[in-house]
Design a protein around this motif. Structure first.
Motif, mmCIF file in Angstrom:
data_model
loop_
_atom_site.group_PDB
_atom_site.id
_atom_site.type_symbol
_atom_site.label_atom_id
_atom_site.label_comp_id
_atom_site.label_asym_id
_atom_site.label_seq_id
_atom_site.Cartn_x
_atom_site.Cartn_y
_atom_site.Cartn_z
ATOM 1 N N PRO A 89 -3.946 7.443 3.114
ATOM 2 C CA PRO A 89 -4.229 8.843 2.760
ATOM 3 C C PRO A 89 -5.700 9.223 2.829
ATOM 4 C CG PRO A 89 -3.688 7.553 0.810
ATOM 5 C CD PRO A 89 -3.413 6.672 1.980
ATOM 6 N N ALA A 90 -6.607 8.254 2.741
ATOM 7 C CA ALA A 90 -8.039 8.579 2.694
ATOM 8 C C ALA A 90 -8.716 8.492 4.057
ATOM 9 C CB ALA A 90 -8.746 7.644 1.708
ATOM 10 N N GLU A 91 -7.958 8.488 5.135
ATOM 11 C CA GLU A 91 -8.553 8.365 6.462
ATOM 12 C C GLU A 91 -9.302 9.648 6.831
ATOM 13 O OE1 GLU A 91 -8.953 6.096 8.639
ATOM 14 O OE2 GLU A 91 -7.765 4.455 7.807
ATOM 15 N N SER A 92 -10.389 9.473 7.584
ATOM 16 C CA SER A 92 -11.182 10.617 8.022
ATOM 17 C C SER A 92 -10.529 11.272 9.236
ATOM 18 C CB SER A 92 -12.607 10.164 8.368
ATOM 19 O OG SER A 92 -12.569 9.295 9.494
ATOM 20 N N ASP A 97 -8.495 10.364 16.685
ATOM 21 C CA ASP A 97 -8.947 9.886 17.995
ATOM 22 C C ASP A 97 -8.275 8.562 18.339
ATOM 23 O OD1 ASP A 97 -10.595 12.098 18.192
ATOM 24 O OD2 ASP A 97 -12.307 11.062 17.274
ATOM 25 N N ARG A 98 -8.217 7.652 17.360
ATOM 26 C CA ARG A 98 -7.533 6.375 17.594
ATOM 27 C C ARG A 98 -6.026 6.597 17.741
ATOM 28 N NH1 ARG A 98 -11.079 5.287 13.286
ATOM 29 N NH2 ARG A 98 -9.346 5.208 11.789
ATOM 30 N N PHE A 99 -5.495 7.575 16.993
ATOM 31 C CA PHE A 99 -4.079 7.906 17.100
ATOM 32 C C PHE A 99 -3.740 8.388 18.512
ATOM 33 C CE2 PHE A 99 -0.653 11.111 16.478
ATOM 34 C CZ PHE A 99 0.355 10.243 16.076
ATOM 35 N N GLU A 100 -4.595 9.226 19.097
ATOM 36 C CA GLU A 100 -4.365 9.690 20.462
ATOM 37 C C GLU A 100 -4.487 8.546 21.461
ATOM 38 O OE1 GLU A 100 -7.111 12.869 21.028
ATOM 39 O OE2 GLU A 100 -5.681 14.394 20.336
ATOM 40 N N GLN A 101 -5.386 7.605 21.202
ATOM 41 C CA GLN A 101 -5.494 6.444 22.080
ATOM 42 C C GLN A 101 -4.208 5.630 22.073
ATOM 43 O OE1 GLN A 101 -8.714 3.794 21.073
ATOM 44 N NE2 GLN A 101 -8.127 2.274 22.617
ATOM 45 N N ALA A 102 -3.601 5.451 20.885
ATOM 46 C CA ALA A 102 -2.333 4.725 20.803
ATOM 47 C C ALA A 102 -1.216 5.465 21.543
ATOM 48 C CB ALA A 102 -1.947 4.515 19.341
ATOM 49 N N LEU A 103 -1.170 6.787 21.405
ATOM 50 C CA LEU A 103 -0.156 7.566 22.116
ATOM 51 C C LEU A 103 -0.379 7.513 23.624
ATOM 52 C CD1 LEU A 103 0.218 10.738 19.860
ATOM 53 C CD2 LEU A 103 1.611 8.673 19.889
ATOM 54 N N PHE A 119 2.900 9.127 7.336
ATOM 55 C CA PHE A 119 1.631 9.576 7.889
ATOM 56 C C PHE A 119 0.710 10.156 6.818
ATOM 57 C CE2 PHE A 119 4.487 9.359 11.423
ATOM 58 C CZ PHE A 119 3.702 8.966 12.488
ATOM 59 N N ASN A 120 1.189 10.307 5.580
ATOM 60 C CA ASN A 120 0.383 10.818 4.472
ATOM 61 C C ASN A 120 -0.310 12.130 4.829
ATOM 62 O OD1 ASN A 120 0.551 9.145 2.070
ATOM 63 N ND2 ASN A 120 -0.237 7.495 3.360
ATOM 64 N N ILE A 121 0.422 13.001 5.476
ATOM 65 C CA ILE A 121 -0.065 14.343 5.777
ATOM 66 C C ILE A 121 1.107 15.294 5.575
ATOM 67 C CG2 ILE A 121 0.365 14.055 8.267
ATOM 68 C CD1 ILE A 121 -2.112 15.870 8.691
ATOM 69 N N ASN A 122 0.936 16.237 4.668
ATOM 70 C CA ASN A 122 2.021 17.131 4.280
ATOM 71 C C ASN A 122 2.177 18.228 5.334
ATOM 72 O OD1 ASN A 122 3.991 18.499 2.908
ATOM 73 N ND2 ASN A 122 2.613 19.399 1.381
ATOM 74 N N VAL A 123 3.160 18.077 6.194
ATOM 75 C CA VAL A 123 3.352 19.033 7.288
ATOM 76 C C VAL A 123 4.053 20.303 6.814
ATOM 77 C CG1 VAL A 123 3.420 17.210 9.019
ATOM 78 C CG2 VAL A 123 5.543 17.951 7.951
ATOM 79 N N SER A 124 4.574 20.315 5.575
ATOM 80 C CA SER A 124 5.261 21.501 5.078
ATOM 81 C C SER A 124 4.306 22.532 4.489
ATOM 82 C CB SER A 124 6.296 21.104 4.021
ATOM 83 O OG SER A 124 5.680 20.443 2.928
ATOM 84 N N THR A 128 -2.750 22.021 4.387
ATOM 85 C CA THR A 128 -3.043 20.585 4.378
ATOM 86 C C THR A 128 -4.243 20.288 5.266
ATOM 87 O OG1 THR A 128 -0.704 20.082 4.042
ATOM 88 C CG2 THR A 128 -2.106 18.300 4.857
ATOM 89 N N PRO A 129 -5.248 19.560 4.757
ATOM 90 C CA PRO A 129 -6.393 19.200 5.600
ATOM 91 C C PRO A 129 -5.955 18.348 6.792
ATOM 92 C CG PRO A 129 -6.878 18.824 3.269
ATOM 93 C CD PRO A 129 -5.414 19.118 3.366
ATOM 94 N N GLN A 130 -6.614 18.557 7.919
ATOM 95 C CA GLN A 130 -6.397 17.805 9.159
ATOM 96 C C GLN A 130 -5.021 18.077 9.788
ATOM 97 O OE1 GLN A 130 -7.323 13.622 8.873
ATOM 98 N NE2 GLN A 130 -8.939 13.936 7.355
ATOM 99 N N LEU A 131 -4.250 19.027 9.268
ATOM 100 C CA LEU A 131 -2.931 19.282 9.841
ATOM 101 C C LEU A 131 -3.040 19.805 11.269
ATOM 102 C CD1 LEU A 131 0.129 19.402 9.548
ATOM 103 C CD2 LEU A 131 -0.120 21.678 8.543
ATOM 104 N N HIS A 132 -4.040 20.683 11.518
ATOM 105 C CA HIS A 132 -4.183 21.211 12.876
ATOM 106 C C HIS A 132 -4.547 20.112 13.859
ATOM 107 C CE1 HIS A 132 -8.333 21.008 11.420
ATOM 108 N NE2 HIS A 132 -8.729 21.074 12.678
ATOM 109 N N ARG A 133 -5.352 19.144 13.404
ATOM 110 C CA ARG A 133 -5.725 18.023 14.291
ATOM 111 C C ARG A 133 -4.515 17.155 14.579
ATOM 112 N NH1 ARG A 133 -6.892 15.396 17.793
ATOM 113 N NH2 ARG A 133 -8.727 14.102 18.183
ATOM 114 N N PHE A 134 -3.662 16.958 13.591
ATOM 115 C CA PHE A 134 -2.435 16.177 13.783
ATOM 116 C C PHE A 134 -1.508 16.885 14.776
ATOM 117 C CE2 PHE A 134 2.036 15.851 12.368
ATOM 118 C CZ PHE A 134 2.290 14.527 12.695
ATOM 119 N N ASN A 135 -1.331 18.201 14.619
ATOM 120 C CA ASN A 135 -0.448 18.944 15.521
ATOM 121 C C ASN A 135 -0.978 18.934 16.951
ATOM 122 O OD1 ASN A 135 1.435 19.624 13.532
ATOM 123 N ND2 ASN A 135 0.253 21.429 12.899
ATOM 124 N N ASP A 136 -2.294 19.071 17.109
ATOM 125 C CA ASP A 136 -2.868 19.026 18.454
ATOM 126 C C ASP A 136 -2.610 17.678 19.121
ATOM 127 O OD1 ASP A 136 -3.783 21.572 18.088
ATOM 128 O OD2 ASP A 136 -5.837 20.981 17.571
#
Length: 465
Positions: A89-92, A97-103, A119-124, A128-136
């Protein structure tokens, strides 16, 4: 897992460490791949899959800083990648960027991908912080999240949060439901993936192309291994323990030391070697086709790469057929005077084979067939042994086994033989005979004095022919 008949089960945040050996978390009928967090407690992922599935573990897709285990499921001459992932949950924001590399690495292997995990990110919640980065990140690789209901409900957040997600590139083939779980404040997310799995014949071939767990014995520095084994207190048993508990304690201590010096690793197995008509020219054409295919997958908008890939694929296919025909023409000319061999070659070329009986894989079917063969045939006559002097039958009449006798038996082990059901290599039993002989003798004497044998000693690997 057996009751629900699940084929693949992912566990996020396992909290496993290297002190937990693989046989402590094994589940009958399932194989598994695990990734433990190194350096600090918590985290870790584990992915269980049914042993009969055509699955290959993909350790090459590992990315530093991403806790994920990848497997590929073979179906209809294609591969579907599945992964279990955990994001702390405390990831920056740099985590993505590393997630996109894995994909990206996964997309090169197969365009069909399904990710499960926490994924410890509340998509509902749009706030939620960083949600737009996750969706992108997921939209850029054609993935879609299917879970839209809360998967974690706590007293501090009674409306719940959606943290456990299913990301897939084929949303039309995946259905899901959320199952409340009493073992955790997270609910279990159950997904159904509709794939056309190969037939039984192809499943056996895929299993042979899968992975096997092996140990590299060359990594063991035997003086250190012997010293650590001597300090493991193998001979310390509780007087009230049963023989099964004594054997389990001994085996757990031994395997814990062995896993630290020679951990299990996955090695790929190939079903067969190259065909006899293969040569360097054909190999280079196949490599060029695969290289162009990977380049086109990375840039599907390029018509030039797609045209080059199609030309390379046609050239490799035509060369394969030409060399195969030339090979069989030479064989037919060589065996033109041997009708039996000639017909065998012709049947191979035309793919005509005799009708075969499919092997029985179910344990009950094998046992029933074996019992039928035994009962249908006449039993051999019972041999009558000559009557000799009566011998004592009480277990108390056995003499205690001496440590020297056990030591001689251990030193006489053939190190070239395969390991048994205990998964302990014979070379280790032989080189450490002086260390483990006292504990083995104590275990044998306890078994004789109590009249019970550990259940593990009654197991054997039986391979029906």
């Amino acid at each position: 897992m057996h009751l629900m008949d699940w084929n693949i089960v992912g566990v996020a945040e396992t909290w496993l460490t290297n002190t937990v050996v693989n046989n402590e978390i094994e589940i009958s009928g399932y194989s598994f791949a695990r990734l433990d967090r190194a350096g600090r407690p918590g985290g870790g992922v584990c992915l269980y899959y049914r042993a009969t599935l055509p699955v290959t573990v993909q350790p090459d897709l590992k990315v530093d800083g991403i806790e994920a285990v990848w497997i590929s499921l073979h179906h209809s001459k294609q591969r579907h990648l599945c992964a279990c992932m955990y994001r702390p949950p405390a990831e920056s924001i740099h985590y993505w960027d590393r997630f996109e590399q894995a994909l990206h690495q996964a997309a090169v292997v197969s365009p069909s991908v399904t990710l499960l995990g926490d994924f410890n990110i509340n998509v509902s919640s749009a706030a939620t912080p960083q949600l737009h980065r996750f969706n992108d990140a997921i939209h850029s690789f054609g993935l879609k999240n299917l879970v839209s209901v809360p998967t974690r409900i706590t007293p501090r957040c009674p409306i719940g949060t959606t943290l456990d997600l299913i990301l897939t590139s084929s949303p039309a083939t995946v259905s899901y439901n959320v199952i409340p779980c009493t073992l955790s404040d997270h609910s279990a997310v159950h997904a159904r993936l509709d794939l056309a799995l190969p037939s039984a014949k192809h499943q056996h071939s895929s299993q042979r192309q899968g992975t096997s767990l092996t140990r590299n014995m060359r990594t063991i520095y035997f003086p250190e291994f012997r010293d650590e084994l001597a300090n493991a207190n193998l001979s310390v048993f509780q007087s009230t323990s049963s023989t099964d508990e004594m054997w389990s304690a001994w085996h757990t201590k031994f395997m814990r030391v062995l896993d630290r010096h020679a951990p299990l690793k996955s090695t790929s197995r190939k079903a067969s070697s190259y065909p006899p008509w293969s040569d360097r020219e054909l190999y280079q054409l196949q490599c060029r086709k695969k290289r162009l295919h990977r380049q086109w997958l990375q840039n599907k908008d390029s018509t030039h790469l797609y045209s080059a890939f199609r030309r390379a694929r046609a050239a490799a296919r035509n060369a394969y057929r030409r060399k195969r025909n030339e090979y069989f023409q030479i064989l037919c000319a060589e065996h033109s005077r041997n009708p039996r061999k000639l017909w065998h070659i012709l049947n191979t070329v035309t793919s005509r084979t005799r009708q075969r009986i499919e092997p029985m894989c179910d344990v009950e079917d094998v046992a029933t067939a074996f019992s039928k063969v035994v009962t249908d045939n006449d039993r051999p006559p019972v041999l009558t042994m000559p009557q000799g002097p009566s011998r004592p039958t009480a277990l108390s009449a056995f003499q205690y086994v001496r440590t020297n006798s056990v030591y001689r038996l251990l030193r006489g082990i053939n190190a070239a033989k395969a390991t048994g059901s205990d998964s302990i290599p014979g070379v280790l039993l032989k080189c450490c005979a002086d260390i483990i002989a006292p504990s083995d003798a104590a275990l044998i004497n306890a078994s004789l004095s109590r009249g019970t044998v550990p259940s593990a000693f009654k197991l054997a690997h039986v391979s029906p022919l």
